[in-house]
Scaffold this active site. Structure first.
Site, short mmCIF file in Angstrom:
data_model
loop_
_atom_site.label_atom_id
_atom_site.label_comp_id
_atom_site.label_asym_id
_atom_site.label_seq_id
_atom_site.Cartn_x
_atom_site.Cartn_y
_atom_site.Cartn_z
N LYS A 1 9.53 -4.51 2.32
CA LYS A 1 8.79 -3.71 1.34
C LYS A 1 9.74 -3.30 0.21
O LYS A 1 10.88 -2.90 0.48
CB LYS A 1 8.22 -2.46 2.03
N SER B 1 0.17 2.00 1.32
CA SER B 1 0.93 1.42 0.23
C SER B 1 1.62 0.10 0.61
O SER B 1 1.95 -0.69 -0.27
CB SER B 1 1.99 2.41 -0.24
N SER C 1 0.49 4.54 5.32
CA SER C 1 0.85 3.38 4.51
C SER C 1 1.25 2.13 5.29
O SER C 1 1.39 1.06 4.71
CB SER C 1 1.97 3.74 3.54
#
Lengths: 489, 484
Positions: A78, A158, A182
């Site tokens: 990420k 996210s 997330s």
């Protein structure tokens, strides 16, 4: 078998037997990444780095070394984790051109265990969002589509890029971070497994901060076993993070298949909201049945302060974020919009550098910390947080784990997101209390919605008892036998 | 000593409270491993934490905390076993994180006290509200380029103690005595070097005026005073400014002011309305600070003797005057030097020599005790020569000046210059006989009752002996012979 279809566990075994090389795995993934750029799962692809790391891994293995937990396994990171000499954007314009000279502890741990980096995945800006629509680099797309509906779906957020990459076979696994859901919400939206470990299990050092008291890194994978393998490689005490726990990391895989027989699973009545979609309710009941069929006892439990969790979260998280994001001021790194004086430079840089959602949360956070409002908002929210943690503590006196739905709905179309911020925030209604209490929570794919989109169940455990969470998750995974995959991937 | 100001409408008194920022003596910064050394090239002592890089986290340097506890014990404060680090949020280029990590609601030390001694020998207890630990900011440099400012982050993250007094000070003199005393204590316990020129110690002064015993007036804060002298001048100016406003029917605005050293006046920096809302909240990157009682006990057990205790001991055990004792204990190095000189010798003699001779020459040479060309042992040897009558006190002063100049030992100088006192009775009698034979007229006068002439004879004898005759013996023998 196609290399990109393997689970981490399968790839690990094939690598060990010499039936596949890390190089082959990586090359297959680089091809897949190139062929599926429409998913916009990656912000930065690092094929050269991946090939070099794969070559090193194969060389280690040839010498009889290379016995890391993730030796030769290609993964995606990420883009909230700082990776040395590789662009790190946090999904924001304000970090333009930022290449850290340091490597986050979690990724360092993974490289030490032999993992190979494919690239940096897309995310909502500064991890603020549940759709990936707030990324400065354009939204990542969910590989799943509803039956008879060709509209692109959001992968959730996210950690949407990571979820999209894992579901779309563009990585064997990916790191995510979870502040209010997330990891778990995008995992649920993409039919993947995602675990947010206990706060303090993974070091936050080198992860761009959103809300420090809630942020926690975790793995996103295509099986519960893979999550167990990857979490072990990521976790561990780090003296550079004062909130990291000095607690040994167990071999999460060891007890994975021991089943749920004899366990007591709590079913919190407050999660059964009036407006709950019937198919979510049905999925939940199905999950309860699966666990009972495997010998677990389920009991109704009460978490009375649940309804205050979302409002409390939307005070605490923005408060911390408003302070954490002050460092992006155009002075030291990233974007600077030149102006005649200092104040204008600050204003122009931050106006241009931050997106709508980030600005909204900075404003909320600044407001709730302001003189005269602090007690009414921030302090009150902290008190609510204590109550929520006590609720869980009380329930965990007599249950081993808690089962809830992961999300209130399946993935929504990118072009038709919830119309206002509050509806969007409701995506995290089942996941947020877990962050406020600092507990481990996992989303496991459990079935498809009426439209043919994946849905997940959430397993919540006691602090530092990820092993039980994974075991329960494994039991659901086996019962659900979720072997469907997005069409075309 | 409290001082008042006579205004047109009567007498006014000062109400002063001081916030002293003292840089903690430690090798590394409060939340990072970077060095704290002063005077290095800009931006060479900066860790990614100090530069506010994304994803960086602070870790408490326990050495700094132990230093704060030590200081807290030295000011007789309550050590809080639970304290919290908060973020103080504001934007400035030399504040890379966009917030300063400080302690707001729960400081590590609360409720201390400090005794100040005034020149008239009176003492006064000044309350200390709190001591908290915080990180320093970097430094903005505005004089390097015509159109840009530069930032040096070497100081960013260095540990500071902010020590906040109660508004108990009633004059610039008291304020000065407070800062000197605090500096002395900090240096005794080794938690701050007290170097105001280098910025290791800076003072913010809160000052208001009122009619004696009346309601408290509105205060102004004067920021960043970096010498005791400037602080006193700033306080005097500011009090007069406030009195002028009040006596002409105006109202003092609560504001932050700066002292312009060149003009000798304070000017407004920002008003109350412009004051920052710092949005303090507990730093979520740091756990609350919990201190074990054993740690505190261990630090308490290792505390050195503090200036007050030393002063009282010098008075009680050595019989020194309050003034001499105060002067000697103000700097630990002086006190240590004195004790080395006084060991096994006449305590008062040692004190006199330190204060009037050694300090005099050091002051003139602009040197500190640690640079003294005369060591404690060397001064002790000189005092021994006085005590065993090898030289007179008068000669000793000459010898001392020579020691200070050349670094030679007292004995060597006495030997080389032949300054040894004559203590042989026969030799002294011979000199006296010579003088009496020469001055028969004066002998007559003395013997017929003019006692005052005794001093004349002493002078003549000393001169005739080249100053080397032992004065005491000269007195005795002379008296015998004249009266004889």
């Amino acid at each position: 078998m196609t290399p990109t279809d393997l689970t981490i566990a399968q790839a690990r075994d094939l690598l060990a037997k010499g039936e596949i090389s890390s190089m082959e795995l990586v090359e297959a993934h680089i091809d897949a990444m190139e062929n599926n750029r429409d998913l916009n799962a990656y912000i930065t692809e690092t094929p050269e780095k991946a090939l070099a790391m794969a070559q090193d891994s194969d060389a280690r293995r040839a010498k009889g070394e290379g016995n890391g937990l993730l030796e030769g396994i290609p993964v995606a990171i990420k883009d909230l984790f700082c990776t040395a000499d590789t662009l790190t954007t946090a999904g924001s314009h304000i970090l333009d051109g930022f290449k850290p000279f340091y490597e986050s502890t979690v990724t360092t741990n993974m490289w030490r265990q032999g993992a190979v980096m494919l690239g940096k995945t897309n995310l909502d800006e500064f991890a603020m969002g549940s759709s990936n629509l707030t990324s400065y680099h354009g939204p990542a797309i969910n590989p799943w589509k509803a039956r008879g509906d060709n509209r692109a779906r959001v992968p959730g957020g996210s950690s949407g890029g990571s979820a999209s990459a894992v579901a779309g076979r563009l990585a064997l696994g990916a790191t995510g971070t979870d502040t209010g859901g997330s990891i778990r919400q995008p995992a649920a939206f993409t039919g993947t497994v995602g675990i947010k470990p206990t706060y303090g299990r993974c070091s936050r050092w080198g992860i761009v901060a959103f809300a420090s008291s809630l942020d926690q890194a975790g793995p996103m994978t295509r099986s519960v076993r893979d999550a167990a393998i990857m979490l072990r490689a990521m976790a561990g005490h780090d003296p550079k993070d004062s909130t990291s726990a000095d607690i040994a990391v167990p071999d999460f895989e060891a007890d994975l298949d021991k089943g749920v027989k004899g366990m007591t699973i709590g079913i919190p009545k407050e999660y059964r909201s009036d407006g709950m979609a019937p198919e979510i309710e049905a999925l939940w009941q199905q999950g309860i049945k699966w666990l009972e069929e495997q010998g677990a006892k389920t009991v109704e439990v009460s978490l009375p302060h649940t309804k205050y969790a979302l409002p409390a979260y939307y005070i605490v998280a923005p408060a911390e974020a408003s302070s954490n994001l002050s460092r992006y001021d155009g002075v030291k790194y990233g974007l600077r919009v030149e102006a005649d004086d200092l104040l204008s430079m600050y204003e122009k840089t931050r106006a241009a550098g931050f997106g709508e959602e980030v600005k909204r949360r900075i404003l909320i956070g600044t407001y709730v910390l302001s003189a005269g409002y602090y007690d009414a908002y921030y302090l009150k929210a902290q008190k609510v947080r204590t109550r929520i943690a006590e609720d869980f503590h009380h329930v965990f006196g007599h249950v081993d784990a808690i089962l809830t739905p992961a999300t209130p709905s399946a993935a929504f179309p990118s072009e038709d997101p919830p119309s206002d911020p509050v509806s969007m925030y409701l995506n995290d209604i089942f996941t947020v209390p877990v962050n406020l209490a600092g507990l481990p929570g996992m989303s496991v794919p459990a079935g498809l919605s009426g439209e043919g989109l994946p849905l997940g169940l959430q397993v919540i455990g006691k602090a530092f008892d990820e092993a039980t969470v994974l075991r329960v998750g494994r039991a659901i995974e086996q019962a659900a036998d979720f072997d469907v995959r997005p069409e075309g991937y | 000593m409290a001082s008042t100001i006579e205004g047109a409408t009567g007498t006014w008194e000062y109400v002063i409270g001081l916030e002293v920022h003292a840089q903690i003596v430690s090798n590394s910064k409060l939340f990072s491993g970077a060095s704290t050394e002063f005077g290095s090239e800009p931006n060479t002592q900066v860790s990614p934490v100090d530069a506010g890089m994304p994803g960086m986290l602070p870790v408490i340097n326990m050495t700094c905390i132990e230093q704060a506890v030590k200081t807290g014990l030295a000011i007789e404060g309550t050590i809080n076993r639970y304290s919290v680090f908060d973020r103080k949020n504001y934007f400035y280029p030399d504040l890379p994180q966009g917030y300063q990590i400080s302690q707001f609601k729960q400081p590590v030390v609360s409720e201390g006290r400090l005794v100040i001694e005034m020149e008239d020998g009176s003492e006064k207890v000044i309350g200390i509200e709190r001591l908290h630990v915080e990180q320093d900011a970097g430094k903005s440099l505005h004089d390097q380029d015509p159109s840009h400012s530069y930032v040096d982050l070497n100081r960013s993250g260095v540990g500071l103690m902010e020590i906040v007094s109660k508004p108990d000070l009633r004059s610039p003199e008291e304020a000065a005595a407070y800062v000197r005393k605090l500096r002395s204590i900090l240096r005794y316990v080794g938690t701050c070097d007290g170097n105001m020129q280098e910025g290791s110690m800076r003072v913010d002064a809160n000052v208001s005026v009122r009619k004696p015993g009346g309601e408290l007036g509105t205060r102004c804060e004067i920021k960043n005073l970096n010498s005791v002298r400037f602080m006193s001048r700033a306080l005097e100016y500011e009090a007069l400014r406030q009195i002028d406003i009040l006596e002409s029917g105006g109202k003092v605005d609560q504001e932050t002011r700066l002292f312009d050293v060149g003009r000798g006046e304070t000017r407004s920096m920002r008003s109350k309305e412009e004051a920052h809302d710092y949005r303090y909240f507990p730093d979520p990157d740091l756990l609350p600070l919990r201190l074990e009682q054993e740690l505190i006990n261990g630090i308490a057990a290792s505390m050195p003797e503090l200036p007050d205790a030393k002063r009282h001991r010098f008075m009680a055990e050595f019989g020194l005057s309050p003034y001499d004792a105060s002067v000697l204990v103000a700097e630990k190095e002086n006190a240590d030097f004195y004790e080395a000189v006084a060991e096994g010798r006449d305590k008062k003699l040692a004190a006199n020599w330190m204060i009037s001779e050694l300090f005099g020459l050091l002051n003139k040479a602009g040197k500190g005790i640690e640079e003294s060309p005369v060591s404690a042992a060397a001064l002790g040897e000189l005092l021994d020569l006085i005590s065993d009558d090898t030289i007179s006190g008068r000669t000793a002063k000459e010898v001392f000046a020579e020691m200070f100049e050349s670094g030679k030992a007292a004995g060597v100088i006495v030997e080389e210059k032949g300054l040894k006192q004559v203590t042989d009775t026969g030799a002294i009698e011979a000199v006296i006989d010579g003088v009496m034979a020469r001055e028969t007229q004066k002998v007559e006068e003395y013997r017929s009752g003019k006692d005052k002439l005794f001093g004349f004879f002493v002078g003549q004898v000393m001169r005739a002996s080249g100053g080397k005759a032992n004065p005491k013996m000269v007195n005795e023998v002379l008296k015998k012979k004249l009266d004889g």
